[in-house]
Design a protein around this motif. Sequence first.
Motif, PDB file in Angstrom:
ATOM      1  N   LEU A 103       0.839  -1.200   0.000  1.00  0.00           N
ATOM      2  CA  LEU A 103       0.000   0.000   0.000  1.00  0.00           C
ATOM      3  C   LEU A 103       0.873   1.249   0.000  1.00  0.00           C
ATOM      4  CD1 LEU A 103      -2.693   1.502   0.220  1.00  0.00           C
ATOM      5  CD2 LEU A 103      -2.592   1.119   2.694  1.00  0.00           C
ATOM      6  N   TYR A 104       1.894   1.260   0.837  1.00  0.00           N
ATOM      7  CA  TYR A 104       2.807   2.404   0.905  1.00  0.00           C
ATOM      8  C   TYR A 104       3.448   2.660  -0.457  1.00  0.00           C
ATOM      9  CZ  TYR A 104       6.890   5.198   1.988  1.00  0.00           C
ATOM     10  OH  TYR A 104       7.849   6.185   1.987  1.00  0.00           O
ATOM     11  N   ARG A 105       3.938   1.603  -1.089  1.00  0.00           N
ATOM     12  CA  ARG A 105       4.580   1.738  -2.404  1.00  0.00           C
ATOM     13  C   ARG A 105       3.605   2.296  -3.436  1.00  0.00           C
ATOM     14  NH1 ARG A 105       9.769   2.401  -2.481  1.00  0.00           N
ATOM     15  NH2 ARG A 105      10.877   0.754  -1.451  1.00  0.00           N
ATOM     16  N   ALA A 106       2.390   1.818  -3.429  1.00  0.00           N
ATOM     17  CA  ALA A 106       1.385   2.308  -4.376  1.00  0.00           C
ATOM     18  C   ALA A 106       1.115   3.794  -4.148  1.00  0.00           C
ATOM     19  CB  ALA A 106       0.101   1.504  -4.244  1.00  0.00           C
ATOM     20  N   GLN A 107       1.106   4.217  -2.902  1.00  0.00           N
ATOM     21  CA  GLN A 107       0.834   5.620  -2.577  1.00  0.00           C
ATOM     22  C   GLN A 107       1.969   6.547  -2.991  1.00  0.00           C
ATOM     23  OE1 GLN A 107       0.033   5.132   1.601  1.00  0.00           O
ATOM     24  NE2 GLN A 107      -2.182   5.026   1.270  1.00  0.00           N
ATOM     25  N   GLN A 108       3.151   6.006  -3.235  1.00  0.00           N
ATOM     26  CA  GLN A 108       4.296   6.819  -3.641  1.00  0.00           C
ATOM     27  C   GLN A 108       4.222   7.225  -5.105  1.00  0.00           C
ATOM     28  OE1 GLN A 108       6.250   7.833  -1.023  1.00  0.00           O
ATOM     29  NE2 GLN A 108       4.604   6.656  -0.105  1.00  0.00           N
ATOM     30  N   SER A 109       3.404   6.555  -5.875  1.00  0.00           N
ATOM     31  CA  SER A 109       3.263   6.855  -7.296  1.00  0.00           C
ATOM     32  C   SER A 109       2.030   7.724  -7.519  1.00  0.00           C
ATOM     33  CB  SER A 109       3.121   5.544  -8.085  1.00  0.00           C
ATOM     34  OG  SER A 109       2.839   5.830  -9.441  1.00  0.00           O
ATOM     35  N   PRO A 110       2.147   8.764  -8.337  1.00  0.00           N
ATOM     36  CA  PRO A 110       0.989   9.625  -8.590  1.00  0.00           C
ATOM     37  C   PRO A 110      -0.216   8.847  -9.148  1.00  0.00           C
ATOM     38  CG  PRO A 110       2.972  10.586  -9.524  1.00  0.00           C
ATOM     39  CD  PRO A 110       3.334   9.217  -9.039  1.00  0.00           C
ATOM     40  N   ARG A 111       0.045   7.798  -9.892  1.00  0.00           N
ATOM     41  CA  ARG A 111      -1.044   6.998 -10.442  1.00  0.00           C
ATOM     42  C   ARG A 111      -1.126   5.622  -9.781  1.00  0.00           C
ATOM     43  NH1 ARG A 111      -0.262   7.066 -16.679  1.00  0.00           N
ATOM     44  NH2 ARG A 111      -1.817   5.449 -16.418  1.00  0.00           N
ATOM     45  N   GLY A 112      -0.444   5.482  -8.654  1.00  0.00           N
ATOM     46  CA  GLY A 112      -0.423   4.204  -7.954  1.00  0.00           C
ATOM     47  C   GLY A 112      -1.794   3.811  -7.426  1.00  0.00           C
ATOM     48  N   ARG A 113      -1.995   2.525  -7.348  1.00  0.00           N
ATOM     49  CA  ARG A 113      -3.267   2.006  -6.866  1.00  0.00           C
ATOM     50  C   ARG A 113      -2.991   0.656  -6.225  1.00  0.00           C
ATOM     51  NH1 ARG A 113      -9.091   1.476  -8.272  1.00  0.00           N
ATOM     52  NH2 ARG A 113      -9.341  -0.639  -9.017  1.00  0.00           N
TER      53      ARG A 113
END
Length: 51
Positions: A14-24
């Motif tokens: 979840l943390y990694r996904a939140q680091q990307s502007p288009r992460g999900r």
Amino acid sequence: MPRQVRGHATASHLYRAQQSPRGRHVVIPEADHMTPVTAPTALADEIVRML
């Protein structure tokens, strides 16, 4: 995978996904580490959504 370890792994993903502007971060409850085999439709739906 022990419950506590799974919790840490999920939090990390979840943390990694939140680091990307288009992460999900997508949880597919019926999937396991072989998502293409255990939940192919859900995986394909997410790939199509990304395109």
